[in-house]
Structures are given as C-alpha cells and as structure tokens.
Design a protein around this motif. Structure first.
Motif, PDB file in Angstrom:
ATOM      1  N   GLY A   1       0.771  -1.325   0.037  1.00 16.16           N
ATOM      2  CA  GLY A   1       0.019  -0.009  -0.043  1.00 16.16           C
ATOM      3  C   GLY A   1       0.973   1.139   0.089  1.00 16.16           C
ATOM      4  N   LYS A   2       1.994   1.135  -0.268  1.00 16.37           N
ATOM      5  CA  LYS A   2       2.913   2.376  -0.016  1.00 16.37           C
ATOM      6  C   LYS A   2       2.634   3.232  -1.104  1.00 16.37           C
ATOM      7  N   ALA A   3       2.672   3.015  -2.283  1.00 15.96           N
ATOM      8  CA  ALA A   3       2.320   4.085  -3.211  1.00 15.96           C
ATOM      9  C   ALA A   3       0.775   4.758  -2.953  1.00 15.96           C
ATOM     10  N   ALA A   4      -0.036   4.145  -2.445  1.00 15.45           N
ATOM     11  CA  ALA A   4      -1.396   4.747  -1.961  1.00 15.45           C
ATOM     12  C   ALA A   4      -1.133   5.723  -0.909  1.00 15.45           C
ATOM     13  N   LEU A   5      -0.395   5.349   0.112  1.00 20.48           N
ATOM     14  CA  LEU A   5      -0.036   6.081   1.410  1.00 20.48           C
ATOM     15  C   LEU A   5       0.706   7.247   0.889  1.00 20.48           C
ATOM     16  N   ASP A   6       1.848   7.157   0.215  1.00 19.33           N
ATOM     17  CA  ASP A   6       2.788   8.272  -0.338  1.00 19.33           C
ATOM     18  C   ASP A   6       1.624   9.491  -1.012  1.00 19.33           C
ATOM     19  N   TYR A   7       0.676   8.742  -1.944  1.00 17.57           N
ATOM     20  CA  TYR A   7      -0.249  10.016  -2.490  1.00 17.57           C
ATOM     21  C   TYR A   7      -0.935  10.670  -1.589  1.00 17.57           C
ATOM     22  N   ILE A   8      -1.638  10.029  -0.718  1.00 20.19           N
ATOM     23  CA  ILE A   8      -2.494  10.803   0.446  1.00 20.19           C
ATOM     24  C   ILE A   8      -1.743  11.678   1.065  1.00 20.19           C
ATOM     25  N   THR A   9      -0.401  11.065   1.566  1.00 19.48           N
ATOM     26  CA  THR A   9       0.365  12.084   2.271  1.00 19.48           C
ATOM     27  C   THR A   9       1.072  13.071   1.783  1.00 19.48           C
ATOM     28  N   LYS A  10       1.141  13.066   0.410  1.00 20.15           N
ATOM     29  CA  LYS A  10       1.732  14.536  -0.077  1.00 20.15           C
ATOM     30  C   LYS A  10       0.349  15.289  -0.558  1.00 20.15           C
ATOM     31  N   ARG A  11      -0.706  14.816  -0.481  1.00 19.52           N
ATOM     32  CA  ARG A  11      -1.900  15.577  -0.638  1.00 19.52           C
ATOM     33  C   ARG A  11      -2.314  16.217   0.748  1.00 19.52           C
ATOM     34  N   GLY A  12      -1.498  16.092   1.636  1.00 19.46           N
ATOM     35  CA  GLY A  12      -1.637  16.778   3.231  1.00 19.46           C
ATOM     36  C   GLY A  12      -2.170  15.929   4.143  1.00 19.46           C
ATOM     37  N   LEU A  13      -2.871  14.556   3.814  1.00 17.55           N
ATOM     38  CA  LEU A  13      -3.477  13.941   4.851  1.00 17.55           C
ATOM     39  C   LEU A  13      -2.443  13.600   6.150  1.00 17.55           C
ATOM     40  N   THR A  14      -2.912  13.677   7.359  1.00 19.56           N
ATOM     41  CA  THR A  14      -2.083  13.263   8.237  1.00 19.56           C
ATOM     42  C   THR A  14      -2.485  11.826   8.895  1.00 19.56           C
TER      43      THR A  14
END
Length: 604
Positions: free
Chosen positions: A140-153
């Motif tokens: 799930g790393k790619a998905a986690l990176d995507y939402i982290t880059k969008r600012g989600l904590t």
C-alpha cells in the motif's frame, strides 16, 4: 417477522429507551418544561419548531405535518426499517436482549442470516484489512505516499480508516475464504464482480470506507492512484446493498452530525477527499453525496439540525459542478433551508487549497461564502450578455426559476428587487413578467380531474364518543370505570369502537403508557389524533375522571333516546282494534314513560 419478537422485548424497548436522546440525534431539541421538548420537525422542512416530544409519556407529535407516534415508529420512519428491525436496533442501543416468542430460535437465526448485520461485519473486517495494507505494508506504499503528499495526516487516515485494495483481483476472495466466509455469501456482498465472481470490484485503489450514521461500515468508495490508466473510472462506489442506499447515505455524516447540530451549518461536497480535507482543517461539519445528486432523503437527514442555520455548497466550478449547485439550491430552498455557496479560489478542491495555503485560508473561504441569490446573479451575469435586452431577459427568466423555489413571499419580493438593482431593470416590468409567466404555466398545467380516482382514505369522525376515549389515554386507569358501564357495542362511531378495543387490550395486559397504546394502534389517523390532543394538553390527568363520567352519560343518554325514538315511532303507527291491542298500547306508553324518566335522570 414482527409477531415472533416477544412482548417482553417490545415493552422493554418502549419503556427503557430515552426518546429525547434518540430523537435528538436527528434534530435539535429544546427543553421548555419538566418533560416537554420542542424542535424543528425531522419529517418536513420548517423554520419555527413545531415538533413536540413528551419525555414522560414517550411520544412525539408535529403540529405542522402531524407526524406522530412512539420511539419505535420514529426509528422505522427515519431509518426506513421494518418493525422488528427497528425494535432490534433500539434494543441493541440499550443493551436489551432480543427475545422471541415460544423460544423460536429458528426464526431468530433465519432473521439474522438475512439481515444486514453479517454484511456489516464483513465490511468492517474488510475495511480493517484494507487499512492495514495501506499503513503497514509495502503493497500500500504508493497509495499512502499519494495521500500523504496531498496533506493528509496519520490521525486523519486513522479517523476515516482509509485503506488500499490490492491490484490482484483474486486476492480479496482468497483472503475472505480463509476467514470462513462462504462463496455464496461473498458473491451477494457487493464486493465482487457479478460477471467474474472471483474478481474483486475494487482493485489497486485507495479505499474510503462508507459509514452509516451509527458509525458502522456499510460500503466502500475507491479512487485510482495516480498515475493510472485513463480508461479506468477515477471513482467507484458500492452499489445499493441491503445495508446501504446511496440516496439515503452521506459520506462523513457519522463524524459530522454532532458538529452540524452544534454549529447549525453543513457543507455539502462532491467528493470524499473534499470532506476529509475540510475535517482536517477543523471544518468538521462537511459531508458528501455518493455518486448521486443531492436528494430529498439527504435533506431529510439534516434539515432538523440546520433549520435555523445554513447549508453550504462546495461543488466543482466546472459545468457539471455548477449545475449540481443550481439543483441543490432549489432542493434546499423548497425545503425551507437557507443556502450559501463556497467559491473556492487558489486550488481545484479543498485538499489542494489546504496543502498550498493551509487550514486558515480554507476556513476563511468558507466564512466568506456568498448567499445563493448573489451566487445566481453572479453566475447569470457571467453566462449571459446582460448589457443587452436579450441577455437581461434570459438571465431574468432563469433567475425566476430560483425565485420559484423560495417558500416566503417576502423572500421572493426581496430577490426580485435584488434582480432589478443588479441588472438595472424596472421593478414593475420584472414583477409583471414574473406574474405573467407563472399564470401562463398554471394554465398549461391544468389537467382534467380523473373521476375514476377516488379518495380511499376513511376520514375519522371526531365526536364526543371518540373524544372521551382519547381522554382516557391520558389516564388509562379510568378505563376501569368506563368499562364497568359500557362495552364496545355501545359506541356508534367505528373509530371509537376500535380505540375502545385497543384500550381494553392494553388495560388487560397492564400496558398503560401512551407508547403501549400507540403500539397497539395500527390506524395512522387515530394515532395522530391521540398524539395531537395529548401534545396540546387538551386532556389533563386530573380532568379525565370528569370526562369519563360525561362520556358515560352521553352514550347512555343517546342509547336511551334512540330507544325512545324507536318506541315513539311504534306508538305513532300503532292501530287499536281490540281490547288486547289497547292493553299492548298502554304497555308501550308505560315503557316510554320509563325511558323518559331515565333520560331525565341522566340529564341531571
């Protein structure tokens, strides 16, 4: 199925449920006395509270739309549940065990297997697994990176239990088989393709669990992870399921409902990420529709909370988003809800604005939302050349559609005046065009009445008989006095006969509360009359004894007068030919005198 739940369970649910607490989850209630609570009706749009809840008698009544009943009926109506499902829902809420008549375990097991409970359990477990894959695995790393880059904590990801669905379409089916879920059950769950049952409906997507208002996971939304194949749909939502209806569900409502109630405002968004961004910025009264336009069912969910507040609309600025805004404004206004429109600047959506400029900027844009009337005038000014007569006419005609949705004549007049000032139009001409347009539409919409369509609803006659029995519902102990003097057949009003029988059953079963009486009553109109009179305080408990006495006298006198009238008719038509006829005639006269005496006694 309702008949299999024990009376003990129904009574425990009716008597032990805090009706104010439950109804308070749907509309804000204000205490105006020891046991009297008032709020805006959750069944219809209104500004002034006309919805009354009697905490001691445990029933509700709306003086506007006449909705009425006990807590079981309320949950049935609001949650669209069957009678047994409403009882089960309330029983679980209170920790009351659901018992069945005659130990009918077969029915209980059958009901459980066919309810939405097992599907909710499946979706809860699947969501937990997806969340683990997103936050704890390389998968799930790619998905986690995507939402982290969008600012989600991390806290936001945990709060909304975001997850990741693996790219392998067969992974989920194999995983759930290992958890002892049968293929037949899984194939009906909505998690898998109907054409290829082993293939997951969601693959290689960021997963958004969809919660019901109670916080249970009932469905999923899935978003592709950039970069993605353009042929893929960007968003997917579960289809309608036994536990999930799109038209009746709002993403984030379980997290937002308390804030909506406290702030008297709600933000409607288009997407799940919009809701999450607003919540992370402290604007935790945001929700989103799920692949559908705003519906009447959605409005019904929230109107009791924001009746004296505002609905904020935060839809995209493209053509589809603006059309959705227009339709949502009209729907809200038709339900008497005030509306503001958020015109986002500096980013394509709330998440981008949050990431670029921070929570304070997004909050400021929400606080600067404009009234819906201003929004329409700005939008129409951009859409039409209002420096020409043709452009002004087209803009005015489209604006009239908005004015039509307003419930108040004062609001309509004010908005027409605003149109005149904005586009430099003469008020007389605008009002004349508006009136002429509506009159023309009314002529077009006239339809001949279908004589074959008849009103089938039986109207209840509210006479002295029925009023006397309704009074008894305020103090059912007085029914003992009533029954000692009268029986069901003494009543001529059919509704009074029905209510007498209901009271008799309740009295014999020692069920003397108003909810018990309403539970036994299957007549909507009769329930409404009972609830209405009790809410209005027409019958006080101290006055019921006198009302019962008067009712007994009234019905006995009517019976005597009816018998006397029939006797008078016989006397009038009697022909005397023989001495025997004369003796019989004198007997009739004596009977009449006795009846006269009894009537006079009752009149004293």
């Amino acid at each position: 199925m309702a008949g299999f739940i024990s009376e003990e369970t129904i009574e425990a649910v009716s008597n032990n449920t805090d009706i104010v607490s439950v109804i308070g989850e749907y509309t804000k209630l204000e205490n105006r006395g020891a046991n009297d609570y008032w709020g805006c009706c959750p069944f219809h749009g209104e500004k002034t509270p006309s919805f009354h809840v009697d905490a001691s008698q445990k029933f509700y009544y709306c003086f506007g739309c006449h909705a009425s009943g006990n807590i079981i009926k309320f949950v049935m109506e609001m949650e669209k549940l069957s009678y047994p499902d409403a009882i089960t829902t309330l029983a679980k809420k209170q920790g009351i065990p659901v018992k069945y008549k005659d130990g009918y375990e077969g029915v209980k097991n059958f009901q459980k297997d066919n309810s939405s409970e097992l599907y909710i359990e499946l979706y809860e477990r699947t969501a937990s697994m997806f969340h683990y894959l997103l936050t704890e695995t390389q998968m799930g790393k790619a998905a986690l990176d995507y939402i982290t880059k969008r600012g989600l904590t991390a806290d936001t990801i945990k709060k909304f239990k975001l997850g990741f669905a693996p790219a392998d379409p067969k992974w989920l089916k194999n995983f759930l088989r290992q958890k002892n879920f049968s293929d037949d059950f899984l194939n009906k769950s909505g998690l898998f393709s109907q054409k290829y049952p082993d293939y997951s409906f969601f693959t290689n997507r960021l997963m958004f669990p969809i919660f019901n208002r109670k916080g249970q996971i009932v469905a999923f939304g899935g978003r592709v992870i950039p970069p993605a194949d353009e042929s893929q749909r960007k968003y997917l939502n579960s289809g309608d399921l036994p536990q999930f209806k799109k038209r009746e569900t709002l993403f984030g409502f379980n997290f937002a409902k308390n804030s909506i109630r406290q702030n008297k405002k709600i933000i409607f968004c288009e997407g799940n990420m919009d809701v999450i961004a607003y919540h992370q910025c402290g604007l935790d009264y945001a929700v989103a529709t799920l692949g559908t336009a705003l519906t009447q069912e959605h409005i019904k969910m929230i109107q009791g909370f924001v009746a004296d507040g505002y609905v904020y609309l935060s839809f995209d600025s493209d053509g589809a988003g603006q059309e959705a805004t227009k339709k949502a404004i009209k729907l809200c206004r038709e339900n008497n809800l005030a509306v503001k429109v958020i015109r986002l600047k500096g980013g394509k959506d709330p998440a981008e604005i949050m990431l670029k400029f921070g929570a304070e900027n997004l909050t400021s844009q929400v606080n600067n939302a404009i009234l819906d009337s201003d929004y329409f005038l700005l939008r129409l000014g951009e859409k039409y050349p209002i420096d020409t007569p043709e452009g002004k006419t087209k803009a005015a005609l489209e604006y009239f559609e908005y004015v039509d949705s307003l419930r108040s004549d004062i609001q309509k007049e004010s908005c027409l005046e605003q149109l005149c000032q904005t586009y430099n139009l003469k008020p007389e001409a605008v009002k004349r065009d508006y009136i002429n347009r509506n009159q023309a539409r009314e002529r077009i919409n006239i339809r001949p009445q279908n004589n074959n369509q008849r009103e089938t609803k039986i109207q209840i006659k509210l006479d002295a008989e029925l009023r006397g029995l309704i009074a008894v519902t305020a103090d059912i102990d007085q029914f003992k006095v009533l029954r000692s003097e009268l029986n069901e057949n003494d009543f001529s009003n059919p509704a009074a006969k029905r209510l007498f029988k209901i009271l008799e059953e309740c009295f014999d079963e020692h069920k003397t509360s108003v909810p018990d009486i309403l539970n036994h009553c299957n007549d909507e109109e009769l329930c409404r009359l009972i609830s209405s009179d009790l809410s209005e305080g027409v019958y006080k408990k101290d006055d019921v004894a006198a009302v019962v006495t008067d009712t007994i006298k009234f019905i006995k006198r009517n019976k005597l007068e009816d018998a006397r009238n029939k006797l008078m008719q016989r006397i009038k038509n009697y022909v005397i030919n023989t001495e025997d006829d004369k003796r019989q005639f004198n007997t009739l006269l004596a009977e009449k005198m006795e009846l006269d005496k009894q009537v006079q006694t009752l009149l004293k």
